[in-house]
Design a protein around this motif. Structure first.
Motif, PDB file in Angstrom:
ATOM      1  N   LYS A 120       0.829  -1.210   0.000  1.00  0.00           N
ATOM      2  CA  LYS A 120       0.000   0.000   0.000  1.00  0.00           C
ATOM      3  C   LYS A 120       0.861   1.258   0.000  1.00  0.00           C
ATOM      4  O   LYS A 120       0.522   2.251  -0.647  1.00  0.00           O
ATOM      5  CB  LYS A 120      -0.933  -0.001   1.212  1.00  0.00           C
ATOM      6  CG  LYS A 120      -2.055  -1.026   1.128  1.00  0.00           C
ATOM      7  CD  LYS A 120      -2.875  -1.051   2.410  1.00  0.00           C
ATOM      8  CE  LYS A 120      -3.940  -2.133   2.372  1.00  0.00           C
ATOM      9  NZ  LYS A 120      -4.703  -2.206   3.646  1.00  0.00           N
ATOM     10  N   VAL A 121       1.981   1.218   0.723  1.00  0.00           N
ATOM     11  CA  VAL A 121       2.889   2.364   0.736  1.00  0.00           C
ATOM     12  C   VAL A 121       3.460   2.598  -0.659  1.00  0.00           C
ATOM     13  O   VAL A 121       3.500   3.721  -1.161  1.00  0.00           O
ATOM     14  CB  VAL A 121       4.031   2.153   1.754  1.00  0.00           C
ATOM     15  CG1 VAL A 121       5.008   3.328   1.716  1.00  0.00           C
ATOM     16  CG2 VAL A 121       3.471   1.983   3.163  1.00  0.00           C
ATOM     17  N   GLY A 122       3.905   1.519  -1.308  1.00  0.00           N
ATOM     18  CA  GLY A 122       4.443   1.645  -2.657  1.00  0.00           C
ATOM     19  C   GLY A 122       3.402   2.085  -3.661  1.00  0.00           C
ATOM     20  O   GLY A 122       3.681   2.880  -4.567  1.00  0.00           O
ATOM     21  N   LEU A 123       2.185   1.578  -3.509  1.00  0.00           N
ATOM     22  CA  LEU A 123       1.099   1.944  -4.417  1.00  0.00           C
ATOM     23  C   LEU A 123       0.790   3.427  -4.314  1.00  0.00           C
ATOM     24  O   LEU A 123       0.622   4.116  -5.333  1.00  0.00           O
ATOM     25  CB  LEU A 123      -0.148   1.116  -4.085  1.00  0.00           C
ATOM     26  CG  LEU A 123      -1.401   1.401  -4.915  1.00  0.00           C
ATOM     27  CD1 LEU A 123      -1.159   1.096  -6.384  1.00  0.00           C
ATOM     28  CD2 LEU A 123      -2.584   0.577  -4.387  1.00  0.00           C
ATOM     29  N   GLU A 124       0.719   3.940  -3.091  1.00  0.00           N
ATOM     30  CA  GLU A 124       0.418   5.358  -2.894  1.00  0.00           C
ATOM     31  C   GLU A 124       1.493   6.244  -3.508  1.00  0.00           C
ATOM     32  O   GLU A 124       1.200   7.328  -4.017  1.00  0.00           O
ATOM     33  CB  GLU A 124       0.281   5.665  -1.401  1.00  0.00           C
ATOM     34  CG  GLU A 124      -0.086   7.109  -1.114  1.00  0.00           C
ATOM     35  CD  GLU A 124      -0.336   7.375   0.360  1.00  0.00           C
ATOM     36  OE1 GLU A 124      -0.192   8.532   0.776  1.00  0.00           O
ATOM     37  OE2 GLU A 124      -0.670   6.417   1.095  1.00  0.00           O
ATOM     38  N   ALA A 125       2.734   5.768  -3.480  1.00  0.00           N
ATOM     39  CA  ALA A 125       3.838   6.545  -4.045  1.00  0.00           C
ATOM     40  C   ALA A 125       3.957   6.383  -5.558  1.00  0.00           C
ATOM     41  O   ALA A 125       4.788   7.041  -6.187  1.00  0.00           O
ATOM     42  CB  ALA A 125       5.151   6.144  -3.377  1.00  0.00           C
ATOM     43  N   GLY A 126       3.152   5.494  -6.142  1.00  0.00           N
ATOM     44  CA  GLY A 126       3.165   5.317  -7.586  1.00  0.00           C
ATOM     45  C   GLY A 126       4.223   4.371  -8.113  1.00  0.00           C
ATOM     46  O   GLY A 126       4.486   4.341  -9.320  1.00  0.00           O
ATOM     47  N   HIS A 127       4.835   3.573  -7.230  1.00  0.00           N
ATOM     48  CA  HIS A 127       5.884   2.654  -7.664  1.00  0.00           C
ATOM     49  C   HIS A 127       5.289   1.382  -8.272  1.00  0.00           C
ATOM     50  O   HIS A 127       4.213   0.932  -7.853  1.00  0.00           O
ATOM     51  CB  HIS A 127       6.770   2.253  -6.484  1.00  0.00           C
ATOM     52  CG  HIS A 127       7.452   3.395  -5.806  1.00  0.00           C
ATOM     53  ND1 HIS A 127       8.203   4.324  -6.495  1.00  0.00           N
ATOM     54  CD2 HIS A 127       7.493   3.769  -4.495  1.00  0.00           C
ATOM     55  CE1 HIS A 127       8.685   5.212  -5.639  1.00  0.00           C
ATOM     56  NE2 HIS A 127       8.269   4.902  -4.425  1.00  0.00           N
ATOM     57  N   PRO A 128       5.963   0.752  -9.237  1.00  0.00           N
ATOM     58  CA  PRO A 128       5.541  -0.576  -9.692  1.00  0.00           C
ATOM     59  C   PRO A 128       5.751  -1.585  -8.571  1.00  0.00           C
ATOM     60  O   PRO A 128       6.749  -1.520  -7.846  1.00  0.00           O
ATOM     61  CB  PRO A 128       6.456  -0.857 -10.889  1.00  0.00           C
ATOM     62  CG  PRO A 128       7.651   0.019 -10.679  1.00  0.00           C
ATOM     63  CD  PRO A 128       7.148   1.245  -9.970  1.00  0.00           C
ATOM     64  N   LEU A 129       4.816  -2.525  -8.433  1.00  0.00           N
ATOM     65  CA  LEU A 129       4.824  -3.472  -7.324  1.00  0.00           C
ATOM     66  C   LEU A 129       5.184  -4.873  -7.808  1.00  0.00           C
ATOM     67  O   LEU A 129       4.756  -5.302  -8.880  1.00  0.00           O
ATOM     68  CB  LEU A 129       3.449  -3.504  -6.651  1.00  0.00           C
ATOM     69  CG  LEU A 129       2.843  -2.155  -6.248  1.00  0.00           C
ATOM     70  CD1 LEU A 129       1.454  -2.357  -5.666  1.00  0.00           C
ATOM     71  CD2 LEU A 129       3.745  -1.418  -5.266  1.00  0.00           C
ATOM     72  N   PHE A 130       5.944  -5.583  -6.971  1.00  0.00           N
ATOM     73  CA  PHE A 130       6.341  -6.951  -7.306  1.00  0.00           C
ATOM     74  C   PHE A 130       6.267  -7.819  -6.057  1.00  0.00           C
ATOM     75  O   PHE A 130       6.704  -7.410  -4.979  1.00  0.00           O
ATOM     76  CB  PHE A 130       7.767  -6.982  -7.861  1.00  0.00           C
ATOM     77  CG  PHE A 130       8.316  -8.372  -8.031  1.00  0.00           C
ATOM     78  CD1 PHE A 130       7.739  -9.252  -8.934  1.00  0.00           C
ATOM     79  CD2 PHE A 130       9.396  -8.808  -7.277  1.00  0.00           C
ATOM     80  CE1 PHE A 130       8.229 -10.544  -9.085  1.00  0.00           C
ATOM     81  CE2 PHE A 130       9.896 -10.089  -7.419  1.00  0.00           C
ATOM     82  CZ  PHE A 130       9.312 -10.959  -8.330  1.00  0.00           C
ATOM     83  N   VAL A 131       5.713  -9.023  -6.219  1.00  0.00           N
ATOM     84  CA  VAL A 131       5.632  -9.978  -5.109  1.00  0.00           C
ATOM     85  C   VAL A 131       6.184 -11.316  -5.576  1.00  0.00           C
ATOM     86  O   VAL A 131       5.707 -11.888  -6.565  1.00  0.00           O
ATOM     87  CB  VAL A 131       4.181 -10.161  -4.616  1.00  0.00           C
ATOM     88  CG1 VAL A 131       4.144 -11.161  -3.465  1.00  0.00           C
ATOM     89  CG2 VAL A 131       3.591  -8.826  -4.184  1.00  0.00           C
ATOM     90  N   GLY A 132       7.186 -11.803  -4.865  1.00  0.00           N
ATOM     91  CA  GLY A 132       7.750 -13.111  -5.156  1.00  0.00           C
ATOM     92  C   GLY A 132       7.238 -14.139  -4.162  1.00  0.00           C
ATOM     93  O   GLY A 132       7.268 -13.908  -2.951  1.00  0.00           O
TER      94      GLY A 132
END
Length: 257
Positions: free
Chosen positions: A104-116
């Motif tokens: 959620k923090v990354g999403l709010e900042a507009g960063h691309p998200l990745f989950v391994g």
């Protein structure tokens, strides 16, 4: 522990420098929060002023006691890429919660998200994140969020296969942003070869040092004994930061080079 509502110099309106000093962040971070509306302030001439009550609320303080900054405030204020953060968790369910909050923090900042995915299945990750309020389906459709099975990649090609996936994901990064990614290990999965885990984290950390990435790596402790406690201490040395008490009042310890 602080008791009561804290006051800064007994002023009702505080300067940016006073707020930055109180929250232990850089003044530029406070200016960014003001511009984005994350913290409310008033301009008097050319200068910003922030009310004491706003600062207390932002810091999570109340009249019955106090707590430190939230995970969002901590990550927003203290992280610059590259960053490789170790988190020690004793409960598997807490890992899903932590990872969702991190995303959620990354999403709010507009960063691309990745989950391994390692011990977690991608289906379970999607389910937990959606339940936590992340618009998983929309994010995947738009390419903002990508899941990969890192456990399978490791089985096929070892650490090189995992690093290649992280490197490929950084190609989604645009100017002013970083790859905001996470992957969780379960310590019991490595009991037959703790040295392999140390080698893996060492190689991954070296790769991260060259990438525009903020990587959160929760490590699940099924049980703690002398041998795996020593292992955890070694793991810390292969990360740039360690996050403690992540689901309550988080504390971020950064390595000093």
């Amino acid at each position: 522990m602080r008791t009561g509502v804290l006051k800064l110099n007994n002023k009702a309106l505080l300067t940016v420098d006073e707020v930055a000093d109180f929250l232990r962040v850089a003044p530029n971070t406070v200016y960014r929060w003001l511009r984005s509306g994350k913290i409310k302030g008033t301009k008097i001439g050319k200068e910003w002023r922030i009310s004491q009550s706003v600062v207390d609320e932002f810091a999570g303080l109340n009249t019955t006691g106090g707590r430190g900054p939230s995970l969002q405030q901590l990550l927003d204020a203290n992280l610059t890429a590259p960053e490789h953060i170790l988190v020690m968790q004793s409960n598997r369910e807490d890992v899903f919660v932590l990872q969702a909050d991190f995303l959620k923090v990354g999403l709010e900042a507009g960063h691309p998200l990745f989950v391994g995915a390692w011990w977690q299945s991608i289906a379970d990750l999607r389910t937990h994140f959606a339940a936590a309020g992340l618009p998983v389906e929309q994010l995947e459709e738009s390419g903002r969020l990508v899941f990969e099975d890192l456990g399978a990649a490791y089985q096929l090609r070892g650490v090189a296969g995992v690093i290649e996936i992280w490197q490929a994901q950084t190609k989604r990064v645009t100017a002013g942003h970083v790859l905001w990614g996470t992957g969780s290990h379960c310590l019991s999965d490595w009991t037959s070869s703790y040295q392999a885990l140390i080698h893996f984290e060492h190689q991954l950390h070296r790769a991260f040092e060259t990438l525009p990435v903020i990587a959160l790596c929760p490590c699940v402790l099924d049980h703690v004994n002398q041998s795996n406690f020593e292992l955890l201490m070694r793991l810390v040395s292969h990360h740039s930061s360690a996050l403690f008490n992540a689901n309550e009042s988080p504390i971020l310890l950064k390595a000093v080079n």
